[in-house]
Scaffold this motif. Structure first.
Motif, PDB file in Angstrom:
ATOM      1  N   GLN A 187      38.474  11.818  -9.206  1.00  0.00           N
ATOM      2  CA  GLN A 187      39.462  11.846  -8.128  1.00  0.00           C
ATOM      3  C   GLN A 187      39.357  13.131  -7.302  1.00  0.00           C
ATOM      4  OE1 GLN A 187      40.545   9.004  -7.683  1.00  0.00           O
ATOM      5  NE2 GLN A 187      39.998   8.295  -9.745  1.00  0.00           N
ATOM      6  N   ARG A 217      36.559  12.492  -4.928  1.00  0.00           N
ATOM      7  CA  ARG A 217      37.029  11.577  -3.883  1.00  0.00           C
ATOM      8  C   ARG A 217      37.846  12.332  -2.831  1.00  0.00           C
ATOM      9  NH1 ARG A 217      37.388   6.319  -5.029  1.00  0.00           N
ATOM     10  NH2 ARG A 217      37.855   6.763  -7.226  1.00  0.00           N
ATOM     11  N   GLU A 251      42.508   7.628  -0.734  1.00  0.00           N
ATOM     12  CA  GLU A 251      42.516   6.192  -1.070  1.00  0.00           C
ATOM     13  C   GLU A 251      41.693   5.358  -0.099  1.00  0.00           C
ATOM     14  OE1 GLU A 251      46.788   7.072   0.549  1.00  0.00           O
ATOM     15  OE2 GLU A 251      45.198   8.146  -0.520  1.00  0.00           O
ATOM     16  N   GLU A 252      41.092   5.993   0.895  1.00  0.00           N
ATOM     17  CA  GLU A 252      40.211   5.279   1.818  1.00  0.00           C
ATOM     18  C   GLU A 252      38.726   5.452   1.461  1.00  0.00           C
ATOM     19  OE1 GLU A 252      42.677   5.265   6.003  1.00  0.00           O
ATOM     20  OE2 GLU A 252      41.752   7.174   5.407  1.00  0.00           O
ATOM     21  N   TYR A 261      35.689   4.893  -1.324  1.00  0.00           N
ATOM     22  CA  TYR A 261      35.297   4.074  -2.469  1.00  0.00           C
ATOM     23  C   TYR A 261      33.835   4.353  -2.810  1.00  0.00           C
ATOM     24  CZ  TYR A 261      39.620   1.577  -1.506  1.00  0.00           C
ATOM     25  OH  TYR A 261      40.943   1.279  -1.291  1.00  0.00           O
ATOM     26  N   LYS A 315      42.872   2.464   5.564  1.00  0.00           N
ATOM     27  CA  LYS A 315      44.075   2.009   4.876  1.00  0.00           C
ATOM     28  C   LYS A 315      44.676   0.803   5.597  1.00  0.00           C
ATOM     29  CE  LYS A 315      48.462   3.722   3.018  1.00  0.00           C
ATOM     30  NZ  LYS A 315      49.371   4.897   2.910  1.00  0.00           N
ATOM     31  N   SER A 324      40.260   0.912  -7.640  1.00  0.00           N
ATOM     32  CA  SER A 324      41.478   0.204  -7.196  1.00  0.00           C
ATOM     33  C   SER A 324      41.271  -1.305  -7.119  1.00  0.00           C
ATOM     34  CB  SER A 324      41.932   0.750  -5.830  1.00  0.00           C
ATOM     35  OG  SER A 324      42.187   2.138  -5.902  1.00  0.00           O
TER      36      SER A 324
END
Length: 379
Positions: free
Chosen positions: A46, A49, A61-62, A64, A216, A231
Motif C-alpha cells: 500500500q 501504491r 485507490e485509482e 492497480y 474513481k 480490491s
C-alpha cells in the motif's frame, strides 16, 4: 557498448534493483495473510501504491498493479467491453496502436463488437475531426496511445479529451507506456482520461511489473478472477518486491524530467540533422515528436541487416517495434502512414533514455557513415 533500444526495454536502475532484492529477501509474507508477516507485506504494497499515486497526483485507490503494458491494455479494453456491453458494442481505436490493443479489439470484433479504426496522417497522428465523426450513441470505449512506440508520434490527447467531455459515458483509455517521463502527461480530476496503462521496464523498473490507472467511479470487469486481490479487480498474489521497485523507478524517472527530456531531445536532434545529410536516408519521426524515438530507413537495406551490422560494433538498435521484429513483419505504423512497403522494410528505430549521451550518438554516426559507404550503391 551503446544501447539505443530503450523503447523495447530499459536497463533496470541499480538502486531499483537493490530495492527489489532487499524486499525479496526481507518481506516474505503474502499480503493477504492475516499474520504479522502478511501485514508487513501489505503495508509495503500500500505504501508503494500511495507513492505511485502521489507522483501522478491521483488517489491510491485509482492505482492497480498488473504484470505490465500488455495485461493493462487487454484489461482496459476487454474489461470495458464486458462491463459496458449492455450499453453498446462500439469501440474506437487507431491504426497505429500497440499489438496489445490491436489484438484485443480484434478479438472483441470476432465476438460481435463493432470496431472503428481511425486513420493517421503522414506524421502518424489521428485527426480529432475523424474521432468526432466516429463517435456514436452506442460507443463505449475510445483507446488511443499517447506516444507511438515505433516512430514517436504524439497523439493530440488534450484535444481528444475536450471532445470526450461531451461523452461522459464513453471510457477513454490511453496506453501511456511510452509517455511516462518523456512528455507531460496529466491524470486525475482535471483529466478526461479514465484508464491508463503503464509498464515498469520502460522506465528502468523490473520486467513483469506494471500498473493501471482507473479513475474513481469508472467500472471495468476483472480479467483475472480468484482471490479478490486489488480490491476484487485483479486477482493473484501481489508482487510486493516488484511494486516497491516500480514505485522507486517511477520516482527516479520523474526527477528533473525537463532536464532529462531536453538531453534526449538534443541527442535526437543531432542524429536527425546528421541523417538528413544522407541522400538515401528517409526519416519517419518528426522533430516535434517524442524526444526519445527516431525511426529512419536506409533505402535498399533491410532493417534487420542494419540491426546486425550495428550489433557487430556493439551498438544496439531495433527494427521498429520489438514486438514485431522477430517475426519479420513490416511496421504497421509505417504502413498506416502510407510509407511504401519497400522503404518500410528498411526501417530501424533508435530509442533513447536519460542515461544516453551525445558522445554515443557521435560514435553511432561514425559507424553509420562507414556502413553507408558500403551500402550506398545498392539499389
Amino acid at each position: 557498448m551503446i544501447y539505443f533500444d530503450n523503447s523495447a526495454t530499459t536497463r533496470i536502475d541499480k538502486d531499483v534493483l537493490q530495492t527489489f532484492e532487499k524486499v525479496s529477501q526481507t518481506i516474505n509474507g503474502n499480503p493477504s495473510s492475516l499474520h504479522q508477516l502478511g501485514d508487513y507485506a501489505d503495508g509495503l504494497l500500500q505504501q508503494s501504491r500511495k507513492q505511485i499515486a502521489d507522483l501522478l497526483h491521483v488517489l491510491p485507490e485509482e492505482i492497480y498493479f498488473t504484470s505490465g503494458g500488455t495485461e493493462g491494455d487487454n484489461w482496459a479494453i476487454k474489461g470495458t467491453a464486458i462491463e459496458k456491453r449492455q450499453f453498446g458494442r462500439h469501440i474506437i481505436t487507431t491504426s497505429v496502436e500497440h499489438p496489445a490493443v490491436k489484438e484485443s479489439v480484434g478479438q472483441l470484433k470476432m465476438l460481435g463488437f463493432d470496431v472503428t479504426i481511425l486513420p493517421v496522417d503522414h506524421n502518424g497522428r489521428v485527426a480529432v475531426s475523424d474521432l468526432k465523426e466516429a463517435l456514436r450513441s452506442d460507443t463505449i470505449l475510445v483507446s488511443i496511445m499517447a506516444v507511438n512506440n515505433e516512430v514517436g508520434s504524439i497523439q493530440p490527447i488534450g484535444e481528444i479529451e475536450e471532445v470526450l467531455k461531451n461523452y461522459p459515458r464513453v471510457h477513454f483509455h490511453v496506453d501511456a507506456v511510452q509517455a511516462i517521463g518523456k512528455i507531460p502527461f496529466l491524470l486525475g480530476t482535471e483529466s478526461r482520461i479514465d484508464l491508463a496503462t503503464f509498464s515498469a521496464h520502460k522506465f528502468h523498473g523490473p520486467k513483469g511489473m506494471g500498473f493501471m490507472y482507473i479513475k474513481k467511479g469508472k467500472k471495468i470487469a476483472p480479467l483475472l478472477n480468484g482471490g479478490g486481490q486489488e480490491s476484487g479487480r485483479r486477482s493473484g498474489t501481489e508482487n510486493v518486491a516488484g511494486a516497491a521497485a516500480m514505485a522507486k523507478a517511477l520516482r527516479l524517472v520523474l526527477e528533473k524530467t525537463e532536464e532529462k527530456q531536453m538531453k534526449q531531445k538534443e541527442i535526437k536532434t543531432y542524429l536527425t540533422e546528421k541523417l538528413e545529410g544522407y541522400k538515401k536516408v528517409s526519416i519517419f519521426s518528426q522533430k516535434e515528436g517524442a524526444p526519445h524515438i527516431l525511426c529512419f530507413a536506409l533505402k535498399g537495406i533491410r532493417g534487420e541487416v542494419m540491426v546486425h551490422a550495428f550489433e557487430k560494433k556493439e551498438i544496439y538498435i531495433s527494427t521498429t517495434s520489438a514486438c514485431s521484429s522477430r517475426n519479420g513483419t513490416t511496421s504497421s505504423t509505417l504502413v498506416a502512414m502510407n510509407v511504401p512497403e519497400k522503404i518500410a522494410t528498411s526501417a530501424v528505430r533508435i530509442s533513447l533514455t536519460d542515461t544516453n549521451k551525445l558522445e554515443e550518438a557521435k560514435i553511432f554516426m561514425e559507424e553509420f557513415d562507414h556502413l553507408y559507404q558500403q551500402f550506398k550503391d545498392i539499389k
